[in-house]
Design a protein around this motif. Structure first.
Motif, PDB file in Angstrom:
ATOM      1  N   TYR A  25      36.638  39.341  37.804  1.00 19.77           N
ATOM      2  CA  TYR A  25      37.130  40.152  39.301  1.00 19.77           C
ATOM      3  C   TYR A  25      38.704  39.980  39.470  1.00 19.77           C
ATOM      4  O   TYR A  25      39.453  40.728  39.589  1.00 19.77           O
ATOM      5  N   ALA A  28      40.594  41.832  36.830  1.00 17.30           N
ATOM      6  CA  ALA A  28      40.547  43.475  37.115  1.00 17.30           C
ATOM      7  C   ALA A  28      41.479  43.780  38.479  1.00 17.30           C
ATOM      8  O   ALA A  28      42.203  44.779  38.258  1.00 17.30           O
ATOM      9  N   ARG A  29      41.482  42.694  39.255  1.00 20.93           N
ATOM     10  CA  ARG A  29      42.351  42.942  40.643  1.00 20.93           C
ATOM     11  C   ARG A  29      43.592  42.718  40.115  1.00 20.93           C
ATOM     12  O   ARG A  29      44.715  43.640  40.636  1.00 20.93           O
ATOM     13  N   PHE A  39      45.725  52.086  37.695  1.00 22.46           N
ATOM     14  CA  PHE A  39      44.808  51.166  37.009  1.00 22.46           C
ATOM     15  C   PHE A  39      44.434  51.458  35.493  1.00 22.46           C
ATOM     16  O   PHE A  39      44.626  50.896  34.777  1.00 22.46           O
ATOM     17  N   ILE A  43      45.216  49.814  32.194  1.00 24.61           N
ATOM     18  CA  ILE A  43      44.186  49.497  31.138  1.00 24.61           C
ATOM     19  C   ILE A  43      44.315  49.848  29.850  1.00 24.61           C
ATOM     20  O   ILE A  43      44.158  49.355  28.522  1.00 24.61           O
TER      21      ILE A  43
END
Length: 71
Positions: A25, A28-29, A39, A43
């Protein structure tokens, strides 16, 4: 005695899974809040290992074209 060991093992496993989820988490944040445009772009850039122009492949491509022309 064996039941206590099984319960302790299960609790440790659950704690490990929850800890791994918190780590993912956080990753990802961090990727979502980076200063990049978005985002998915972040990625995509992290997954794309060949961001530079690959000169070796260009050289190989030229040599293959030269060999095809000679035939």
């Amino acid at each position: 005695m064996e039941n206590e060991k099984a319960v302790i093992g299960a609790l440790l496993f659950i704690a490990l899974v929850i800890g791994a989820n918190f780590v993912m988490y956080g990753i990802a944040r961090g990727a979502a809040n980076s200063k990049q445009k978005g985002f998915w772009e972040t990625i995509g850039k992290s997954l794309n290992t060949s961001t530079k122009k690959n000169d070796d492949m260009d050289e190989l491509r030229r040599k293959m074209e030269e060999l095809k022309k000679k035939e």
